[in-house]
Each structure stands twice: as C-alpha cells, then as structure tokens.
Motif scaffolding. Structure first.
Motif, PDB file in Angstrom:
ATOM      1  N   GLU A 239    -100.565  -5.073  88.403  1.00  0.00           N
ATOM      2  CA  GLU A 239    -100.834  -4.386  87.142  1.00  0.00           C
ATOM      3  C   GLU A 239     -99.548  -3.803  86.552  1.00  0.00           C
ATOM      4  O   GLU A 239     -99.351  -3.822  85.330  1.00  0.00           O
ATOM      5  N   ALA A 243     -98.039  -4.760  82.967  1.00  0.00           N
ATOM      6  CA  ALA A 243     -97.908  -3.685  81.977  1.00  0.00           C
ATOM      7  C   ALA A 243     -96.562  -3.719  81.268  1.00  0.00           C
ATOM      8  O   ALA A 243     -96.418  -3.145  80.186  1.00  0.00           O
ATOM      9  N   ARG A 244     -95.573  -4.385  81.844  1.00  0.00           N
ATOM     10  CA  ARG A 244     -94.266  -4.475  81.196  1.00  0.00           C
ATOM     11  C   ARG A 244     -94.335  -5.255  79.883  1.00  0.00           C
ATOM     12  O   ARG A 244     -93.434  -5.160  79.058  1.00  0.00           O
ATOM     13  N   TYR A 245     -95.394  -6.043  79.725  1.00  0.00           N
ATOM     14  CA  TYR A 245     -95.561  -6.831  78.507  1.00  0.00           C
ATOM     15  C   TYR A 245     -96.475  -6.136  77.503  1.00  0.00           C
ATOM     16  O   TYR A 245     -96.865  -6.735  76.505  1.00  0.00           O
ATOM     17  N   SER A 246     -96.823  -4.885  77.786  1.00  0.00           N
ATOM     18  CA  SER A 246     -97.707  -4.142  76.893  1.00  0.00           C
ATOM     19  C   SER A 246     -97.094  -4.051  75.500  1.00  0.00           C
ATOM     20  O   SER A 246     -95.911  -3.751  75.342  1.00  0.00           O
ATOM     21  N   GLY A 247     -97.910  -4.324  74.501  1.00  0.00           N
ATOM     22  CA  GLY A 247     -97.444  -4.262  73.124  1.00  0.00           C
ATOM     23  C   GLY A 247     -96.844  -5.548  72.610  1.00  0.00           C
ATOM     24  O   GLY A 247     -96.533  -5.649  71.421  1.00  0.00           O
TER      25      GLY A 247
END
Length: 415
Positions: A239, A243-247
C-alpha cells in the motif's frame, strides 16, 4: 488488484542474448517457475484486492508490478533499517534489461522457507552466493543460459527483423519487486536498489510455503488462534508503494502471490483419500479382524495414510467410514480435474502468447481484399478512430472548463 498492468508487459521479441519482456500473469509466472526447476511444487496466483493480501495463508512471498518512475523508486519509507547486511538473504542487482520479473521471482523462490530449488537453481545459488557484490551476482544471472532460456521461452516469434532496439524507449516502462519474509523480518527485494531493504520485524513463526495451509487448517480445527503472520506487514508495504502514485491517476498495478501448488496438494489429498478408502473397503469385505486390518494397512505406506489413521474397529462404524471416504475421494477427484483443466487452459493461453499471428493477419486482410470488403473496413475503422479522438477532446475540454470555473476555485456561500 482492481486494475492489472498486464497489457503493458505483453511479451515481445528478443534476440539471442537479450531478455524479452514478460506478462504479469499467473499462467506465465507459473510456467516460468516450472521451467526454472524446483523440487517444491509452486504456483503463482493473482491478488485482486488489498483485503485479500492477509488471507494468503500459504504464500511464500509477493511480486508487485508497477509503472517505473524515478521519483517513486526510493526504498520504502517504512524502512527502519535500510539496506540490510544479512548474508543469508539472497539478493542480486538487475544488470540486464527486462529481467526484473524473473529476478523478483527468484528473490522469492531462493529466500522463502520451505521452497527447495532443483539442481540447476541450486548450482546457480551456490555460485552466485559466493560473490561478495550484488552486481556480480546480477552479472552471473544475466549470463546463466538456463535462466535466460526459461525467461525467453515466452518470447513472441517475429517474421521481420527490426533494426530498432526492442525496448521500452520512448514508451512507459514497468518494474517488478518482491516482498518476502526471512529471519524474522520482511524484506523488499528490488534489483534496482543497492541491496535488500529490511522493512520491519515480523513473527519468526511465519508460515512457510509448504506447511502454511496444513498448519492453518489444523489450528482452525483445534479452535486455536492462527499464528501471527507477516502478511499485514506485506500489505502495508504494498500500500505504501502504491500510495506514491496518489494524485497521478495511475491504477495499473498487479500483485502476484507465490504459493504452494494447489494441484499438487489436491493430488495428495486424492491419493490419501483413495488409499484410506481401499484399506477400509478391504477390511470391510474381509469381515473385520486384526489380521485383515494389518494386511490392508500394510499395502500402503503409513505416510500416505496419515499418522494415527486406522480403519474403524466395528463393522457398523466401518461402513460409515467407507461412505465418508467415498465422498472425500470424489470431492478430491473433482478438485484435481478442475485444477488440471485450469492448467490446460493456462498452457493454451501461453501458447497463444508465443504464437506469431502476423501470417494469420496478412492472410485475413488478403481474403477481405479479394472479397471486396477491405476498403469499407478501413473506412469504418477510420471513422471509429476519429470518433474516439473527438470524445477524448471533449473530455479534455470539459476538464479544462471545470478547472477554470470560478465555482470550482472557491467554495460556495452555502458550504
């Protein structure tokens, strides 16, 4: 995962010493595991949601595929130790292009408890482990004919030779990393890093690939709590990576689990149920008695029948036992048949992946031309392409208009 990145990893052509790209599909990785050679029967499954990660009781490790982005390639932020200096953790750097899938798979197979490599992998492991530097181990892997041939067995045959390099230059690239527990810690093994990344401590009693399912079933039958697991830590690590690719809108991830072969386990259950049934039927037909019991049980190894198992002592109980064993044997046979059909379908899929479809496409176009249908088909295709472009332009215009709207820039008076 909800969305797979398989299409980005479709197998491509490669020449003698190059490594082709491979698809992040369970059928591909299971066959690759078999071609690499293991004494332990293993298979690869796909995990479709993060909630399912913690239910993978028989999992030896995970392999995650994601879009390569230099900004996201730092070690996981949850790492409290960083690059680990543990010689028992096998790790090699990626020194050849497109080898990251096989490297991630080997990082799981050669580190997981309960997984025994075959002779060829054992020789590779012993030789590579004697090298002090991870980059040298990567070079040895890149020069291994056996491993490269297993990897390249998924290369698509091509009728044309291209002078252009068959890599992902100018396009998107995807990368595989592995997560595996060892020596009381969860490791992230990424061939692009300097070494194994120790993420966090996990229970020493983490289930192994060969014994997890049996241990979990035994604990449940006894009403005991299952042993503490490394799986929650693995879920946190995956996860955090995603999450590093969020947005960014990125949704192309594939999570594969490396686990014991379901087909092998089902065959063992079928063999045991069949052996027990044969013993019970023989004792029943002989009218019972200690001699009949001893003769019947002597025909099979005790390891096959199971420790402590014996035919019931009375004829009435024996009849019930035979009926129950018949049901168990039929259920095991049905499971074996189902899994064998799945493996046959996987084999057919893999053959289609490797097949050269260009001659078929050319022959189809020639037939359409002879039938006078090709021009209309081309025009119809062009119309469809123009419509898709128009729809995409409308979506982009709507996004820009919404972003420029005053109502989207400031909250309304009622909010």
């Amino acid at each position: 995962m909800a969305h797979s990145a398989r299409s980005a990893q479709a197998a491509g052509p490669c020449v003698a010493m190059e490594w082709c790209t491979i698809e992040s599909d369970p059928a591909v990785f299971t066959e690759l595991t078999e071609r690499l050679g293991l004494e332990t029967q293993m298979e690869i499954g796909e995990v479709f949601s993060m909630e399912d990660v913690e239910s993978q009781a028989d999992c030896a490790g995970f392999i995650l595929l994601f879009r390569y982005d230099k900004g996201t390639m730092r070690p996981s932020s949850s790492s409290s130790v960083g690059v680990a200096d543990d010689p028992s953790v096998f790790f090699c750097k990626q020194t050849v292009e497109n080898a990251c899938g096989t490297i991630a798979l080997l990082h799981v197979l050669l580190n997981a408890e309960g997984v025994r490599p075959g002779p060829k992998l054992t020789n590779f492991l012993e030789f590579a482990s004697s090298m002090p530097e991870a980059e040298l181990r990567g070079e040895i892997l890149g020069m291994s004919d056996d491993i490269r041939k297993a990897h390249n067995s998924f290369a698509r045959s091509e009728p044309f030779m291209s002078e252009e390099k068959g890599s992902s230059e100018g396009g998107e690239a995807f990368h595989f990393v592995a997560y595996v527990p060892k020596n009381g810690a969860l490791y992230e093994l990424d061939g692009l890093q300097r070494g194994p990344i120790r993420l966090e401590a996990v229970p020493e009693s983490a289930p192994t690939a060969s014994g997890a399912a049996a241990a979990t079933s035994a604990a449940a039958a006894a009403g005991a709590e299952p042993a503490a697991s490394w799986l929650p830590a693995a879920r946190r690590a995956v996860e955090e990576r995603m999450a590093r690719y969020s947005g960014t809108g990125e949704i192309r991830f594939t999570l594969l689990s490396v686990k014991g072969s379901r087909l092998h386990a089902a065959k063992r259950r079928l063999g045991q149920a069949s052996a027990r049934l044969a013993v019970a039927q023989q004792v029943l037909s002989s009218g019972g008695g200690s001699t009949a019991r001893a003769n019947a049980m002597g025909a099979f190894p005790q390891a096959l029948l199971g420790a402590g198992w014996a035919p019931e002592p009375t004829l009435g109980a024996l009849e019930t036992q035979v009926a129950e064993l018949e049901v168990a044997a039929r259920a095991a046979k049905a499971e074996v048949d189902e899994l064998q059909a799945e493996r046959a379908a996987w084999a057919a899929e893999n053959e289609r992946r490797k097949h050269n479809w260009v001659p078929f496409a050319i022959a189809l176009l020639e037939e359409c031309h002879r039938a006078g249908k090709l021009d209309s088909m081309v025009e119809k295709g062009n119309e469809r392409a123009r419509e898709l472009v128009r729809q995409e332009m409308e979506r982009e215009s709507a996004k820009k208009a919404k972003a420029a709207s005053p109502s989207s820039a400031a909250p309304s008076a009622s909010s």
